[in-house]
Design a protein around this motif. Structure first.
Motif, PDB file in Angstrom:
ATOM      1  N   ALA A  69      28.772  43.824  -4.710  1.00 25.13           N
ATOM      2  CA  ALA A  69      28.159  44.364  -3.506  1.00 25.13           C
ATOM      3  C   ALA A  69      26.656  44.121  -3.434  1.00 25.13           C
ATOM      4  CB  ALA A  69      28.449  45.861  -3.412  1.00 25.13           C
ATOM      5  N   LEU A  70      25.974  44.178  -4.562  1.00 19.53           N
ATOM      6  CA  LEU A  70      24.516  44.033  -4.543  1.00 19.53           C
ATOM      7  C   LEU A  70      24.050  42.664  -4.035  1.00 19.53           C
ATOM      8  CD1 LEU A  70      21.844  45.467  -5.040  1.00 19.53           C
ATOM      9  CD2 LEU A  70      21.965  44.733  -7.430  1.00 19.53           C
ATOM     10  N   PRO A  71      24.658  41.565  -4.464  1.00 27.21           N
ATOM     11  CA  PRO A  71      24.231  40.277  -3.894  1.00 27.21           C
ATOM     12  C   PRO A  71      24.457  40.201  -2.379  1.00 27.21           C
ATOM     13  CG  PRO A  71      25.498  39.909  -5.886  1.00 27.21           C
ATOM     14  CD  PRO A  71      25.613  41.367  -5.565  1.00 27.21           C
ATOM     15  N   LEU A  72      25.573  40.752  -1.912  1.00 30.15           N
ATOM     16  CA  LEU A  72      25.888  40.737  -0.484  1.00 30.15           C
ATOM     17  C   LEU A  72      24.899  41.596   0.300  1.00 30.15           C
ATOM     18  CD1 LEU A  72      28.054  39.295   1.116  1.00 30.15           C
ATOM     19  CD2 LEU A  72      29.513  41.293   0.827  1.00 30.15           C
ATOM     20  N   SER A  73      24.605  42.788  -0.211  1.00 30.11           N
ATOM     21  CA  SER A  73      23.657  43.656   0.494  1.00 30.11           C
ATOM     22  C   SER A  73      22.236  43.089   0.430  1.00 30.11           C
ATOM     23  CB  SER A  73      23.695  45.081  -0.064  1.00 30.11           C
ATOM     24  OG  SER A  73      23.171  45.144  -1.363  1.00 30.11           O
ATOM     25  N   SER A  74      21.892  42.405  -0.650  1.00 29.55           N
ATOM     26  CA  SER A  74      20.566  41.805  -0.768  1.00 29.55           C
ATOM     27  C   SER A  74      20.376  40.659   0.223  1.00 29.55           C
ATOM     28  CB  SER A  74      20.327  41.304  -2.190  1.00 29.55           C
ATOM     29  OG  SER A  74      20.374  42.369  -3.101  1.00 29.55           O
ATOM     30  N   VAL A  75      21.395  39.821   0.357  1.00 30.39           N
ATOM     31  CA  VAL A  75      21.341  38.727   1.336  1.00 30.39           C
ATOM     32  C   VAL A  75      21.246  39.313   2.748  1.00 30.39           C
ATOM     33  CG1 VAL A  75      22.683  36.859   2.380  1.00 30.39           C
ATOM     34  CG2 VAL A  75      22.476  37.008  -0.100  1.00 30.39           C
ATOM     35  N   GLY A  76      22.054  40.325   3.014  1.00 30.90           N
ATOM     36  CA  GLY A  76      21.999  40.986   4.318  1.00 30.90           C
ATOM     37  C   GLY A  76      20.633  41.597   4.583  1.00 30.90           C
ATOM     38  N   LEU A  77      20.025  42.173   3.550  1.00 28.94           N
ATOM     39  CA  LEU A  77      18.703  42.775   3.698  1.00 28.94           C
ATOM     40  C   LEU A  77      17.654  41.718   4.039  1.00 28.94           C
ATOM     41  CD1 LEU A  77      16.781  45.163   3.579  1.00 28.94           C
ATOM     42  CD2 LEU A  77      16.684  44.870   1.094  1.00 28.94           C
TER      43      LEU A  77
END
Length: 140
Positions: A69-77
């Motif tokens: 989840a963290l890589p996905l949320s970081s890219v989204g951020l």
């Protein structure tokens, strides 16, 4: 509060933010009939899977869910922050994602509780990312 309970609470909170953001995006698109701009589409690509990933992780008590989840949320951020800065006029854009020729999230009808959608998206991704960071630190 026991460590596992605290970690589970962080996952649930992240899942809740992702769920609200996803339901909001679906409401805007399906009920209000507003098409998302290009950057909004990219943010949806990052946000929608987070509902499933964080939900399943919390249900199973899998504290390693942050790894997905963290890589996905970081890219989204990053995408949401770029959109935020463009919307605020702080970043000149060679490519205009919200234009008159296509879907635009810069209109007056694209406010939720008086807040522009790019600001809400940035807040959602930042919230999820901040909730997942302590899980990453504890298990690294």
């Amino acid at each position: 509060m026991p460590r596992e309970t605290h970690q589970w609470t962080l996952l649930i909170a992240g899942w809740f933010i992702a769920l609200v953001a996803t339901l909001g995006a679906l409401f805007i698109g399906e009920v209000m009939g507003q098409m998302p701009c290009t950057l909004c589409w990219y943010q949806r690509i990052a946000m929608f899977p987070l509902v499933v990933i964080l939900g399943v992780g919390a249900f199973r008590g899998d504290m390693d869910t942050w790894r997905y989840a963290l890589p996905l949320s970081s890219v989204g951020l990053v995408i949401a922050a770029y959109h935020f800065l463009q919307y605020a006029g702080l970043l000149p854009a060679p490519i205009v994602p919200c234009s008159a020729s296509g879907p635009s999230c810069s209109g007056a009808g694209m406010l939720i509780m008086g807040i522009p959608i790019p600001y809400l998206s940035t807040a959602a991704f930042a919230g999820i990312t901040l909730l997942l960071l302590p899980l990453a630190r504890k298990q690294s």
